[in-house]
Structure formats: C-alpha cells, structure tokens
Design an enzyme around this catalytic site. Structure first.
Site, PDB file in Angstrom:
ATOM      1  N   ASP A 157       0.830  -1.196   0.000  1.00 49.76           N
ATOM      2  CA  ASP A 157       0.000   0.000   0.000  1.00 49.76           C
ATOM      3  C   ASP A 157       0.865   1.247   0.000  1.00 49.76           C
ATOM      4  O   ASP A 157       1.430   1.608   1.028  1.00 49.76           O
ATOM      5  CB  ASP A 157      -0.900  -0.029   1.245  1.00 49.76           C
ATOM      6  CG  ASP A 157      -1.997   1.009   1.199  1.00 49.76           C
ATOM      7  OD1 ASP A 157      -2.016   1.818   0.270  1.00 49.76           O
ATOM      8  OD2 ASP A 157      -2.836   1.009   2.115  1.00 49.76           O
ATOM      9  N   HIS A 194      -8.796  -0.377  -8.376  1.00 47.31           N
ATOM     10  CA  HIS A 194      -8.433   0.728  -7.487  1.00 47.31           C
ATOM     11  C   HIS A 194      -7.167   1.443  -7.963  1.00 47.31           C
ATOM     12  O   HIS A 194      -7.106   2.676  -7.972  1.00 47.31           O
ATOM     13  CB  HIS A 194      -8.228   0.170  -6.080  1.00 47.31           C
ATOM     14  CG  HIS A 194      -7.982   1.220  -5.039  1.00 47.31           C
ATOM     15  ND1 HIS A 194      -8.979   2.017  -4.519  1.00 47.31           N
ATOM     16  CD2 HIS A 194      -6.835   1.609  -4.422  1.00 47.31           C
ATOM     17  CE1 HIS A 194      -8.467   2.843  -3.622  1.00 47.31           C
ATOM     18  NE2 HIS A 194      -7.172   2.626  -3.545  1.00 47.31           N
TER      19      HIS A 194
END
Length: 433
Positions: free
Chosen positions: A247, A341
């Site tokens: 991330d 995403h």
C-alpha cells in the site's frame, strides 16, 4: 490504498486511497546528542547507533547508562521548515487525537496551549523528560523517531475570532455517497498526530499532550494505529495493509522535482501563516475483512489492479514498473479492469491530483458476531485538498471495485502550519499575527 506511494528516501507511507509509503523510516539527521550520554554502538547487538552517528537518550541519565540500540536512538528534529510527521517514514505506532476548545476559551487560550504543546513536543522528540510531572512511561527509551504534528480544523477559526484567516482550502469536504460518517469521531478544533517506533514512547507523548490541554481543550476523539516495526523485513519495502496488499507504491517522493509544490503550501502562499504548511485529510476506513478474505487471490488482485505478492501491476514487471492501462488479454479484455483501485487513483487519470499517503492500520477488537473492527487510519497530505484528495475520492465514489470491501466511518480536514523556528511555537504566525 490508492496507486501512489510515500516518499522513499526520507519517508514513505501508504493508504487505502493510495498505495503506501515505505514502512522503514529513512535515516534522520541528528543534531547533537541529548542529555543522556550514549557510549559507542549498540554493544552485544553489533548494531550501529542511529543513522547519522548521533544517539539520543531520554532525560538526564547517568553517563554509564547502557547504550541504546538503533531504533531508540533515531531522532527527528522539532524545529524546521515543515512540521515533522509528514515526510518521515512510517512509524510502528501512531495516535491520532482531536480536541475541541473548552467553553469560553479563545485565541489567547489557544496560543498558550500551542506554546505548551510545542515545548512538550520539542522535549519529547529530543528524548528528554517533561519539565514536570513526567510519568516515566518512556524513561528507558530514546526518541524512537517520535514525531508530533499539529493542525487546525475549520471550527477553530470561528472559536478564536480568526475567521478571516481561515484558508479557502479548509472548506469542508463534500459529501461522498459511500460515506457512513460518525460525526462524534470526525473533525475537531485541533488535531494532533503522534508517531514513534516504540509503543511506550508514543503513548507517553499522547498522555503528555492530553495533560497539557488542561482546561483549555477537551478530547473530541482519539484513534490508535500501527505499522510494521523497523527491521521486521529483510530489506526496506513498501508496507502492507490489513488486506495484505502493498500500500503506497506510487506515493510522490521528496526526490521528485515537483514534490514540494504538490505537498506543501508555497512560502508565498495565501494565507501567509500557512507558508510551508500542508493540509491533512484524515479518514477512518473500516475494511470488511471477512468479505475480502472470501475472495480468491486472483479476484483480490483484479480489485486492486496489482499482484498481491510483490505489488507489480497486473500488466507485468516489478512493483515500480509503469502500468500499461491499454494492455488487453487474448479475449480483448483489459488486463487492469476499468474499476481497479490502482487504475482509478493514478494521478494521470485525475488531472495530476497527488497526495502523500501516510496511514496507520488499526484494530479495535471484534463485535458480538466476531467481525473485526479493523482497517486503515488514512492520513494524506497535499498543498490543496480541493485539488488533491477531493477529485480522487469523487472518482472512487463513482466506481471503485474496492468500495464494496471498505467503509468510510470518520473524516476530518486540518490545516497544518509550517514548522516552528527556534524560539517559536507551531501556529504562532496565525495566533499572534
């Protein structure tokens, strides 16, 4: 969890609306040694003391005290052009806390509070004890990369009679259709971000800040987070979130020529008291882990648009290889789905909108059905949230594949002034200008 990463050299952190920063903090320059005299290196561990060869202790300790090892010695300077806790690497432990000014408290009380908080932050970040009533919680530790960052919410300015000094960029965030916000855990007059690589050092700072508030302010909400501890992996790497994804891969990096322009308010910015400051968007994003973990790895990767194993785009290469948005498979389907995403959050898909994500994961136990209350304390930094966070979140709101696996439960936007010079406190240009 967006497709942008945190700074690499000086720092890195990733988030649910972007990809994370590097989990192992960069080496921080140390200006001198604190009151505790550390002897040599880390003794039996064979580790070197601190990145810059400097070591910092906690309070006034005997010269014969046992030397600290590397994690404890790392010190971040309180005074500087920018506040700490923005470009530093991800810390192992974090606390976010918002305060509201007490009834009757105004500009004068706010100025006195920021003066107290700034002095406390300076001392603790240097590994020193509180001036009085220290709890000794962190007595045996060094600074451990402690950072304390202060910001002002929209409501702060009316409360202090400074409405004319409120930045346009601090206008309330728009409503998003996916929001399920708890107002009691959102916004606030004042915001404090605390991070450290030792849990006791972080808690010690949190408790000190809360005690310093005295009768001037009361806690509105408080949240606790964590990241991997430095040294937990064989080499520095992008952090993973609680979904298991890397991330922060595409976070803007301080080495990039336009980093300061995208993350910090220019020295000539308006209002002038925000020069060299930044804006922090804070979101509590719950991850629906039970639903997410029912997906196959391949399905999870299609939701994100990246390989779970190494963070590489589905179109191939390594984590840092550019994503080929036009690449199709043998059937003519896009390899990276349109609603992935990582595709949606790319700056080049959002008019260049960029933000520096620096989050903490959180876990607050299980509900009566055994469902985990866990996710991401999303913190992102930008020079203007109306050009950074808002356009990206609007696009995510319209069709992000990840949306069905997360829930935005709290939100806040804060103006974070530039750093304090020697002899000054954070926010002094606003409160005494």
């Amino acid at each position: 969890m967006a497709d942008q990463s945190t700074p690499e050299a000086p720092a890195a952190a990733r988030s649910v609306s972007g990809e994370a920063p590097s989990e192992q903090p960069p080496v921080t320059a140390v200006a001198g040694v604190s009151r505790r005299k550390l002897l040599g290196t880390a003794g039996a561990t064979g580790l070197v003391l601190g990145a810059a060869g400097g070591a910092v202790g906690y309070g006034a300790r005997p010269a014969e005290a046992t030397p600290l090892v590397s994690v404890g010695t790392d010190e971040v300077m309180f005074h500087g052009k920018h506040q700490s806790g923005i470009t530093q690497g991800l810390q192992a432990r974090g606390h976010l806390v918002a305060f509201d000014l007490a009834a009757g408290a105004g500009r004068k009380e706010a100025a006195a509070l920021m003066r107290r908080w700034s002095e406390t932050a300076r001392r603790l970040m240097a590994g020193e004890a509180m001036t009085q009533d220290d709890t000794d919680v962190a007595r045996d530790a060094g600074p451990s990369s402690l950072t304390v960052t202060f910001g002002f919410g929209h409501s702060f300015f009316a409360r202090t009679g400074l409405a004319k000094q409120r930045p346009v960029a601090l206008d309330p965030l728009p409503d998003f259709s996916s929001d399920q916000l708890d107002k009691a855990r959102s916004n606030g007059d004042l915001w404090v971000q605390i991070g450290a690589n030792d849990a006791l050092v972080a808690f010690h700072a949190l408790r000190a800040i809360q005690k310093d508030a005295g009768g001037a302010a009361r806690v509105r909400w408080q949240m606790n987070g964590f990241n991997r501890s430095p040294g937990a992996t064989s080499h520095p790497m992008t952090a993973r979130n609680l979904m298991g994804q890397l991330d922060g891969t595409r976070n803007p990096k301080p080495t990039e020529s336009d980093f300061d322009r995208r993350i910090f308010v220019p020295s000539s910015g308006d209002p002038s008291w925000m020069a060299d400051g930044s804006y922090a968007v804070v979101r509590r994003i719950r991850m629906l882990l039970d639903d997410w973990e029912k997906l196959s790895v391949a399905a999870q990767e299609n939701v994100i648009g990246r390989r779970k194993s190494n963070g590489a785009a589905l179109t191939g290469g390594t984590e840092t290889t550019a994503m080929d948005l036009e690449k199709a498979d043998a059937r003519g389907n896009l390899v990276v789905p349109l609603n992935a995403h990582a595709r949606i959050t790319r700056p080049d898909q959002n008019g260049g909108a960029a933000m520096l994500r620096r989050p903490f994961s959180y876990h607050d136990g299980f509900d009566a059905d055994g469902v985990p209350d866990a996710g991401l304390l999303f913190v992102c930094w930008q020079a203007d949230p109306l050009r950074g966070f808002v356009p990206v979140q609007r696009k995510l709101d319209r069709g992000d594949a990840l949306s069905q696996f997360i829930r935005h439960e709290a939100s806040g936007l804060f103006a974070v002034p530039g750093g304090a010079a020697e002899g000054e406190y954070v926010g002094q240009r606003l409160l005494e200008g």
